[in-house]
Design a protein around this motif. Structure first.
Motif, short mmCIF file in Angstrom:
data_model
loop_
_atom_site.label_atom_id
_atom_site.label_comp_id
_atom_site.label_asym_id
_atom_site.label_seq_id
_atom_site.Cartn_x
_atom_site.Cartn_y
_atom_site.Cartn_z
N ALA A 1 28.00 4.29 127.72
CA ALA A 1 27.53 4.03 129.15
C ALA A 1 27.07 5.37 129.79
O ALA A 1 26.06 5.24 130.28
N LYS A 2 27.61 6.31 129.52
CA LYS A 2 27.37 7.49 129.96
C LYS A 2 26.04 7.87 129.46
O LYS A 2 25.09 8.59 130.07
N GLN A 3 25.81 7.89 128.05
CA GLN A 3 24.61 8.15 127.19
C GLN A 3 23.32 7.31 127.89
O GLN A 3 22.50 7.94 128.19
N VAL A 4 23.54 6.22 127.98
CA VAL A 4 22.52 5.14 128.81
C VAL A 4 22.19 5.65 130.17
O VAL A 4 21.15 5.76 130.38
N GLN A 5 23.08 5.77 130.96
CA GLN A 5 22.84 6.61 132.18
C GLN A 5 21.88 7.73 132.19
O GLN A 5 21.08 7.88 132.97
N LYS A 6 22.30 8.62 131.35
CA LYS A 6 21.50 9.83 131.00
C LYS A 6 19.90 9.52 130.60
O LYS A 6 19.22 10.12 131.14
N LEU A 7 20.10 8.46 129.61
CA LEU A 7 18.74 8.31 129.09
C LEU A 7 17.64 7.63 130.20
O LEU A 7 16.68 7.90 130.40
N GLY A 8 18.53 6.92 131.02
CA GLY A 8 17.90 6.16 132.31
C GLY A 8 17.31 7.33 133.37
O GLY A 8 15.90 7.01 133.82
N GLU A 9 18.04 8.20 133.66
CA GLU A 9 17.87 9.48 134.35
C GLU A 9 16.52 10.08 133.97
O GLU A 9 15.59 10.33 134.52
N GLN B 1 34.49 -3.06 116.62
CA GLN B 1 34.62 -3.00 118.08
C GLN B 1 34.70 -1.67 118.49
O GLN B 1 35.55 -0.76 117.86
N PRO B 2 33.97 -1.17 119.42
CA PRO B 2 33.96 0.24 119.91
C PRO B 2 35.50 0.23 120.90
O PRO B 2 35.63 -0.68 121.27
N THR B 3 35.98 1.24 120.89
CA THR B 3 37.22 1.81 121.80
C THR B 3 36.64 1.69 123.14
O THR B 3 35.66 2.06 123.52
N GLU B 4 37.62 1.61 124.07
CA GLU B 4 37.23 1.69 125.64
C GLU B 4 36.72 3.18 125.85
O GLU B 4 35.66 3.32 126.74
N GLU B 5 37.10 4.08 125.25
CA GLU B 5 36.66 5.44 125.50
C GLU B 5 35.22 5.46 124.97
O GLU B 5 34.33 6.18 125.43
N ARG B 6 34.98 5.07 123.67
CA ARG B 6 33.59 4.87 123.29
C ARG B 6 32.76 4.19 124.16
O ARG B 6 31.26 4.69 124.16
N ARG B 7 32.93 3.29 124.66
CA ARG B 7 32.23 2.39 125.51
C ARG B 7 31.87 3.27 126.75
O ARG B 7 30.79 3.14 127.06
N LYS B 8 32.76 3.98 127.40
CA LYS B 8 32.47 4.90 128.42
C LYS B 8 31.48 5.92 128.03
O LYS B 8 30.73 6.24 128.85
#
Length: 184
Positions: free
Chosen positions: A113-121, A103-110
């Motif tokens: 999520a930032k990585q996904v956001q950047k790929l989306g941009e 299971q990823p940690t909360e920090e890793r999940r955030k």
């Protein structure tokens, strides 16, 4: 002569498809056999993708099982997985490898999520580049008197509508992936 938007729509579809492929490689805590797709190992002196030499199955939500067709390749496959950037140590039972996804940690999940956001941009930028190319083509056609001003405006509007449609689709894919990551 109105602009034929089909080729530009194809480019936009390819951008979405490429984005989805990139997202499939992001490890979100769930077992995903696609993570092994880029991993290769030495087989008779040639780099060989693991998925061509082994059966890769998801046994449960956190485990991927790799069963080589040729038992002699087990050690080489294990080394390749360890050397890759997947970040998971395989469990070798002599017949197959088990990859257990923690299971990823909360920090890793955030972070994910930032990585996904950047790929989306980045993908949105690619969509806008397709729109710009189409608009430049329309302007060139207008300048060469191959297109009237009304046809140019209509063509630019239809390409903008396509851009809006695919941007909305991309936003939906991004938010779904972020939700998947954060809900783990």
């Amino acid at each position: 002569m109105k602009l034929d938007c089909k080729s530009y729509e194809e480019k936009m579809k390819k951008t979405i498809s490429s984005y989805e492929n990139e997202l499939s490689l992001i490890r979100a805590g769930r077992a995903n056999p696609l993570l092994l797709a880029p991993v290769t190992f030495e087989y008779y002196g040639a780099p060989t993708p693991i998925n061509t030499m082994a059966d890769i199955k998801v046994t449960d939500a956190k485990t991927v099982m790799v069963s080589p067709y040729d038992a002699s390749t087990l050690k080489a496959i294990e080394k390749a997985i360890l050397a890759s950037d997947i970040g998971i140590t395989p469990n070798n039972d002599g017949k197959c490898l088990r990859l257990i996804f923690p299971q990823p940690t909360e920090e890793r999940r955030k972070e994910l999520a930032k990585q996904v956001q950047k790929l989306g941009e980045d993908s949105k930028v690619a969509l806008r580049n397709v729109r710009r190319d189409a608009n430049d083509f329309c302007k060139a056609q207008k300048k060469a008197s191959l297109m009237t001003e009304d046809e140019q405006k209509t063509s630019e509007k239809s390409i903008q509508d396509l851009t809006d449609k695919y941007t909305k689709l991309l936003d939906g894919i991004t938010s779904a992936k972020i939700k998947e990551i954060m809900d783990i």
